[in-house]
Design an enzyme around this catalytic site. Structure first.
Site, PDB file in Angstrom:
ATOM      1  CD1 TRP A 101      -2.137  -2.159   1.963  1.00 34.88           C
ATOM      2  CD2 TRP A 101      -2.906  -1.409   0.005  1.00 34.88           C
ATOM      3  NE1 TRP A 101      -3.119  -3.023   1.517  1.00 34.88           N
ATOM      4  CE2 TRP A 101      -3.598  -2.586   0.332  1.00 34.88           C
ATOM      5  CE3 TRP A 101      -3.214  -0.758  -1.196  1.00 34.88           C
ATOM      6  CZ2 TRP A 101      -4.595  -3.133  -0.490  1.00 34.88           C
ATOM      7  CZ3 TRP A 101      -4.202  -1.289  -2.018  1.00 34.88           C
ATOM      8  CH2 TRP A 101      -4.876  -2.462  -1.658  1.00 34.88           C
ATOM      9  CG  ASP A 171      -3.367   3.796   4.269  1.00 31.88           C
ATOM     10  OD1 ASP A 171      -4.391   3.607   4.952  1.00 31.88           O
ATOM     11  OD2 ASP A 171      -3.108   3.147   3.227  1.00 31.88           O
ATOM     12  CE  LYS A 195      -8.862  -3.183   3.633  1.00 34.64           C
ATOM     13  NZ  LYS A 195      -7.688  -2.469   3.188  1.00 34.64           N
TER      14      LYS A 195
HETATM   15  C1  LIG Z   1      -7.175  -2.010   1.930  1.00 31.76           C
HETATM   16  C2  LIG Z   1      -6.143  -0.969   2.058  1.00 31.76           C
HETATM   17  C3  LIG Z   1      -5.997   0.045   1.102  1.00 31.76           C
HETATM   18  C4  LIG Z   1      -6.828   0.101  -0.158  1.00 31.76           C
HETATM   19  O1  LIG Z   1      -8.127   0.450   0.147  1.00 31.76           O
HETATM   20  P1  LIG Z   1      -9.205   0.720  -0.988  1.00 31.76           P
HETATM   21  O2  LIG Z   1     -10.316   1.344  -0.205  1.00 31.76           O
HETATM   22  O3  LIG Z   1      -9.551  -0.589  -1.596  1.00 31.76           O
HETATM   23  O4  LIG Z   1      -8.622   1.673  -1.971  1.00 31.76           O
HETATM   24  C5  LIG Z   1      -5.038   1.000   1.309  1.00 31.76           C
HETATM   25  N1  LIG Z   1      -4.264   0.982   2.403  1.00 31.76           N
HETATM   26  C6  LIG Z   1      -4.372   0.024   3.345  1.00 31.76           C
HETATM   27  C7  LIG Z   1      -3.484   0.045   4.532  1.00 31.76           C
HETATM   28  C8  LIG Z   1      -5.317  -0.973   3.202  1.00 31.76           C
HETATM   29  O5  LIG Z   1      -5.416  -1.937   4.133  1.00 31.76           O
END
Ligand SMILES: *Cc1c(COP(=O)(O)O)cnc(C)c1O
Length: 360
Positions: A101, A171, A195
């Protein structure tokens, strides 16, 4: 009705209480005679939903008044572009690469400016967090970027990097609301909610007000400009209304559970049960260095691909779902987010014990 223990990395398990409350309100939300899915985002009931959701999130995270909370769309991945477009004033940013990511975010940012990859753990399949105490921070860097919890590899920063005064952007998709945070240490905290908070389709951005600018990267779409979204209080266009409603319910559930301090305790207790088992197992092995282990995502392997596949298959038959690891790590991964009950981890560990006895 039969519910499984769902160890999916995302979209992931939600509190049963929240799902039940949403089901109860499906046909008639509080006497409106309609579902939240069917109502105008400019209506009084929805205004209350989004206002309360924001207030509860501010309460939970103790978000200071000089930060805006935005409920947006496009998932976390859309923010990989929005962040450099809005924040790269000097056209430079420093990225710490701790997994797929962060890597994707850095690649996207490169379209808008210069990206320095100032640390990485790729040499050991991202199984640790690099030392971030004395990083080669660029004098001109507009921000330092991290992925705080690495969903795929199961690592988490236990200490934030020393950014030498630069703005930190994080993030937090897979550790959102899993423990208390000091919001003042960040310029931007953001995450997709699928998540740990709600249904896919909503992303929450918490941004310090002075970082919201008009002079963004030339050509930035109106929708991707934080100023557009902040000025319109996330209602520039139709927001992900149903998603925000579920997030709001999860915030209330978290408050009822005792807030983020209580979640941290609960999450530590769950993770300890699984890690303690892994540490003494003859068959299973955790893939992450101990100091950097995530409380949310726990990858493990047997060292034998056929046995891994057998485990995943038999676990599924026993009501333990979505344990297959990411293809870049192999093996298994148990995501044990806020809504996974302790009993779910107990059931997993009991199953692993039994599997070990039968297959060693
Ligand atoms: C799942 C995830 C993403 C991507 O998320 P989307 O909403 O599918 O774009 C980005 N960063 C992390 C840490 C993730 O777990």
């Amino acid at each position: 009705m039969s519910r499984v223990y769902n160890f999916s990395a995302g979209p992931a398990v939600l509190p049963e209480e929240v799902l039940q409350a949403a089901a109860d309100e499906m046909m008639d939300y509080k006497g409106t005679g309609m579902s939240v899915m069917e109502m105008s985002h400019r209506s009084k009931p929805f205004e209350e939903i989004i206002t309360e959701a924001e207030a509860d999130l501010r309460d939970l995270m103790e978000i200071p008044d000089n930060y805006k909370v935005l409920f947006l769309q496009g998932g976390a991945s859309q923010q990989f572009a929005a962040i450099p477009m809005n924040l790269m004033k000097n056209g430079v940013a420093d990225y710490i690469i701790t997994g797929q990511w962060a890597k994707k975010a850095a690649q996207e940012a490169e379209k808008y400016g210069k990206v320095n990859r100032i640390a990485s753990s790729e040499d050991k399949v991202f199984s640790y967090i690099p030392d971030c105490s004395d990083l080669p921070i660029d004098d001109n860097a507009d921000y330092v970027y991290i992925c705080e919890n690495n969903t795929i590899y199961g690592t988490k920063y236990k200490e934030l990097p020393n950014t030498k005064g630069k703005i930190l952007v994080a993030d937090v998709s897979s550790c959102f609301l899993s423990e208390p945070v000091d919001v003042t240490k960040y310029g931007v905290i953001y995450g997709g909610v699928q998540k740990n908070i709600g249904p896919a389709g909503t992303v929450i951005v918490i941004i310090r007000e002075d970082l919201i600018r008009d002079d963004v990267f030339p050509g930035t779409p109106t929708m991707l400009k934080y100023k557009t979204q902040a000025d319109a209080k996330s209602l520039y266009n139709t927001p992900p209304a149903y998603g925000i409603y579920i997030c709001g319910k999860v915030f209330k559930w978290l408050k009822k559970m005792g807030g983020l301090e209580a979640m941290k305790e609960r999450n530590e207790k769950k993770a300890k049960l699984l890690y303690d088992f892994l540490d003494q197992s003859q068959l299973f092995k955790g893939t992450v260095v101990k100091e950097d282990r995530s409380l949310m995502n726990v990858p493990f392997v047997t060292g034998n691909e056929e046995l891994d596949a057998k485990f995943v298959k038999e676990a599924k038959a026993a009501g333990l779902e979505n344990l297959k690891g990411h293809r870049t790590v192999g093996g298994m991964r148990a995501s044990i987010y806020n809504a996974m009950p302790y009993e779910g981890v107990e059931a997993l560990v009991a199953f692993m014990k039994k599997f070990e006895e039968e297959n060693l």
